[in-house]
Design an enzyme around this catalytic site. Structure first.
Site, PDB file in Angstrom:
ATOM      1  N   ASP A  30     -56.316   8.313 -36.682  1.00  6.32           N
ATOM      2  CA  ASP A  30     -56.952   7.024 -36.985  1.00  6.32           C
ATOM      3  C   ASP A  30     -55.902   5.926 -36.897  1.00  6.32           C
ATOM      4  O   ASP A  30     -54.697   6.202 -36.985  1.00  6.32           O
ATOM      5  CB  ASP A  30     -57.580   7.041 -38.387  1.00  6.32           C
ATOM      6  CG  ASP A  30     -58.410   5.791 -38.654  1.00  6.32           C
ATOM      7  OD1 ASP A  30     -59.437   5.607 -37.983  1.00  6.32           O
ATOM      8  OD2 ASP A  30     -58.030   4.968 -39.507  1.00  6.32           O
ATOM      9  N   SER A  31     -56.372   4.697 -36.756  1.00  9.79           N
ATOM     10  CA  SER A  31     -55.439   3.564 -36.749  1.00  9.79           C
ATOM     11  C   SER A  31     -54.744   3.440 -38.103  1.00  9.79           C
ATOM     12  O   SER A  31     -53.672   2.856 -38.188  1.00  9.79           O
ATOM     13  CB  SER A  31     -56.208   2.275 -36.434  1.00  9.79           C
ATOM     14  OG  SER A  31     -57.226   2.093 -37.401  1.00  9.79           O
ATOM     15  N   TYR A  43     -56.695  -1.800 -35.383  1.00  8.08           N
ATOM     16  CA  TYR A  43     -56.957  -1.729 -33.943  1.00  8.08           C
ATOM     17  C   TYR A  43     -58.191  -2.572 -33.566  1.00  8.08           C
ATOM     18  O   TYR A  43     -58.397  -2.894 -32.408  1.00  8.08           O
ATOM     19  CB  TYR A  43     -57.268  -0.282 -33.530  1.00  8.08           C
ATOM     20  CG  TYR A  43     -56.081   0.638 -33.331  1.00  8.08           C
ATOM     21  CD1 TYR A  43     -54.811   0.334 -33.816  1.00  8.08           C
ATOM     22  CD2 TYR A  43     -56.249   1.849 -32.647  1.00  8.08           C
ATOM     23  CE1 TYR A  43     -53.753   1.218 -33.629  1.00  8.08           C
ATOM     24  CE2 TYR A  43     -55.200   2.722 -32.451  1.00  8.08           C
ATOM     25  CZ  TYR A  43     -53.942   2.402 -32.941  1.00  8.08           C
ATOM     26  OH  TYR A  43     -52.910   3.272 -32.754  1.00  8.08           O
ATOM     27  N   GLY A  44     -59.031  -2.854 -34.579  1.00  7.19           N
ATOM     28  CA  GLY A  44     -60.378  -3.382 -34.328  1.00  7.19           C
ATOM     29  C   GLY A  44     -60.444  -4.650 -33.506  1.00  7.19           C
ATOM     30  O   GLY A  44     -61.439  -4.913 -32.846  1.00  7.19           O
ATOM     31  N   GLU A  80     -58.203  -2.357 -46.459  1.00  6.23           N
ATOM     32  CA  GLU A  80     -56.779  -1.991 -46.371  1.00  6.23           C
ATOM     33  C   GLU A  80     -55.978  -2.662 -47.493  1.00  6.23           C
ATOM     34  O   GLU A  80     -54.955  -2.159 -47.909  1.00  6.23           O
ATOM     35  CB  GLU A  80     -56.202  -2.408 -45.005  1.00  6.23           C
ATOM     36  CG  GLU A  80     -56.739  -1.607 -43.839  1.00  6.23           C
ATOM     37  CD  GLU A  80     -55.852  -0.429 -43.440  1.00  6.23           C
ATOM     38  OE1 GLU A  80     -54.635  -0.537 -43.552  1.00  6.23           O
ATOM     39  OE2 GLU A  80     -56.412   0.597 -43.012  1.00  6.23           O
ATOM     40  N   CYS A 107     -61.537   7.565 -35.270  1.00 12.40           N
ATOM     41  CA  CYS A 107     -61.508   6.106 -35.332  1.00 12.40           C
ATOM     42  C   CYS A 107     -62.495   5.639 -34.273  1.00 12.40           C
ATOM     43  O   CYS A 107     -62.371   6.015 -33.100  1.00 12.40           O
ATOM     44  CB  CYS A 107     -60.095   5.618 -35.009  1.00 12.40           C
ATOM     45  SG  CYS A 107     -59.939   3.838 -34.810  1.00 12.40           S
ATOM     46  N   ASN A 108     -63.485   4.871 -34.694  1.00 12.98           N
ATOM     47  CA  ASN A 108     -64.493   4.427 -33.732  1.00 12.98           C
ATOM     48  C   ASN A 108     -63.892   3.536 -32.656  1.00 12.98           C
ATOM     49  O   ASN A 108     -64.266   3.606 -31.493  1.00 12.98           O
ATOM     50  CB  ASN A 108     -65.596   3.658 -34.464  1.00 12.98           C
ATOM     51  CG  ASN A 108     -66.495   4.586 -35.246  1.00 12.98           C
ATOM     52  OD1 ASN A 108     -67.470   5.083 -34.726  1.00 12.98           O
ATOM     53  ND2 ASN A 108     -66.163   4.840 -36.501  1.00 12.98           N
ATOM     54  N   THR A 109     -62.943   2.684 -33.075  1.00 18.57           N
ATOM     55  CA  THR A 109     -62.356   1.752 -32.115  1.00 18.57           C
ATOM     56  C   THR A 109     -61.605   2.520 -31.027  1.00 18.57           C
ATOM     57  O   THR A 109     -61.748   2.244 -29.837  1.00 18.57           O
ATOM     58  CB  THR A 109     -61.424   0.762 -32.849  1.00 18.57           C
ATOM     59  OG1 THR A 109     -62.134   0.228 -33.971  1.00 18.57           O
ATOM     60  CG2 THR A 109     -60.979  -0.355 -31.940  1.00 18.57           C
ATOM     61  N   CYS A 121     -67.553   2.569 -38.616  1.00 17.26           N
ATOM     62  CA  CYS A 121     -66.110   2.380 -38.763  1.00 17.26           C
ATOM     63  C   CYS A 121     -65.715   3.266 -39.930  1.00 17.26           C
ATOM     64  O   CYS A 121     -66.369   3.242 -40.983  1.00 17.26           O
ATOM     65  CB  CYS A 121     -65.776   0.924 -39.062  1.00 17.26           C
ATOM     66  SG  CYS A 121     -64.048   0.696 -39.532  1.00 17.26           S
ATOM     67  N   THR A 122     -64.668   4.034 -39.717  1.00 20.15           N
ATOM     68  CA  THR A 122     -64.334   5.060 -40.717  1.00 20.15           C
ATOM     69  C   THR A 122     -63.800   4.466 -42.021  1.00 20.15           C
ATOM     70  O   THR A 122     -63.684   5.173 -43.011  1.00 20.15           O
ATOM     71  CB  THR A 122     -63.302   6.033 -40.125  1.00 20.15           C
ATOM     72  OG1 THR A 122     -62.205   5.273 -39.597  1.00 20.15           O
ATOM     73  CG2 THR A 122     -63.921   6.862 -39.027  1.00 20.15           C
ATOM     74  N   HIS A 123     -63.480   3.175 -42.010  1.00 21.30           N
ATOM     75  CA  HIS A 123     -63.057   2.528 -43.258  1.00 21.30           C
ATOM     76  C   HIS A 123     -64.247   2.204 -44.171  1.00 21.30           C
ATOM     77  O   HIS A 123     -64.100   2.151 -45.392  1.00 21.30           O
ATOM     78  CB  HIS A 123     -62.362   1.197 -42.955  1.00 21.30           C
ATOM     79  CG  HIS A 123     -60.942   1.331 -42.548  1.00 21.30           C
ATOM     80  ND1 HIS A 123     -60.555   1.928 -41.380  1.00 21.30           N
ATOM     81  CD2 HIS A 123     -59.796   0.939 -43.164  1.00 21.30           C
ATOM     82  CE1 HIS A 123     -59.233   1.884 -41.283  1.00 21.30           C
ATOM     83  NE2 HIS A 123     -58.753   1.287 -42.358  1.00 21.30           N
TER      84      HIS A 123
END
Ligand code: DGL
Length: 277
Positions: free
Chosen positions: A12-13, A44-45, A160, A75-77, A194-196
């Protein structure tokens, strides 16, 4: 000849992929996992296709250098902007026997089953929305479903920076939920693409209209990996199975350990590694 076995790589980012890793470990506790968060270069988004591809391919090569045969871009991005090039251009050249999988296809394969109204909302980073990957993939599996997208560029920074539980986050959560519901009044299923975003779940649930389901990807990706390894015993055989997890970050390990524990739901201890120069 003895088969070389390695951990399953999860990329992931930053911290978001830990929400996926948590569900994957629950479903498949027997395997070894190597997690990498590219925290030094996150988010990264909002980055270009080229940059996300370049960063992600560097990370994948690092996983290969650590013995991974199978890497999941959690990570979707990265899945939206780098996966196809890695699968089609990079792997056939030198690593044809290794596999890199993403999170968008497994999600698209099932998401239509959650909706009765036939309208689904996708909440994601700007990069994922602009790539239109979800529109294309969902149209492939569920051609009659209408998909509405909304980019939520400030959600990742809020998460974050540990602001996701604070009242300041309410404004941005409510704003994007209102906007997506205006664009798609029949939406009955909202995908956190989005994994966040699962960390914002309590606030999202506070602001969505009754009857709308909010779906996060962890269990979807975990179920899909279970299925993949059943269908590919040759790959399952190459995955080390000692139940160990190693966490790595490209930035501060102290920050990773403190914040990562919130995403993973358990204490963890990370190592620092460097990507690129
Ligand atoms: N977690 C990443 C995703 O799923 C996005 C975070 C970022 O912007 O780096 O899209």
């Amino acid at each position: 000849m003895q088969i070389q076995k390695g951990p399953i790589g999860i990329f992931d980012s930053g911290y978001g992929g830990l929400t996926i890793l948590k569900d994957v470990v629950n479903a498949l506790p027997q395997y070894d996992y190597l997690y990498l968060g590219d925290n030094a270069r996150a988010p990264y988004g909002s980055r270009s296709f080229d940059t996300v591809y370049h960063y992600t391919w560097e990370a994948v090569q690092w996983f290969f250098s650590q013995g991974c045969e199978l890497v999941i871009l959690a990570c979707n991005t990265a899945s939206a902007k780098a996966l196809r090039s890695i699968q089609q251009k990079n792997l056939p050249l030198k690593n044809a026997h290794k596999r890199v999988l993403g999170v968008i296809r497994p999600t698209a394969e099932v998401i239509g089953n959650y909706s009765r109204s036939g309208e689904i909302g996708i909440l994601a980073t700007t990069g994922t929305v602009e790539s239109e990957s979800y529109l294309l993939e969902i149209a492939h599996y569920f051609p009659s479903i209408n998909v509405v997208q909304e980019a939520c560029p400030l959600w990742v920074p809020l998460i974050e920076n540990n602001e996701f539980n604070n009242p300041g986050a309410d404004y941005f959560v409510q704003k994007h939920l209102q906007q997506i519901m205006q664009k798609g009044p029949a939406i009955d299923t909202l995908l956190l693409a989005c994994t966040h975003y699962p960390l914002l779940m309590p606030k999202i649930e506070q602001f969505i209209p009754g009857g709308v389901k909010v779906i996060s990807q962890g269990t979807i990706v975990a179920n899909s990996l279970v299925d993949y390894l059943e269908r590919h015993p040759e790959m399952a055989n190459k995955c080390a199975a000692n139940g160990q997890i190693r966490f790595c970050t490209t930035d501060s390990t102290a920050h990773f350990d403190a914040n990562g524990a919130i995403f993973f739901g358990k204490p963890l201890k990370s190592e620092h590694i460097q990507l690129g120069h």
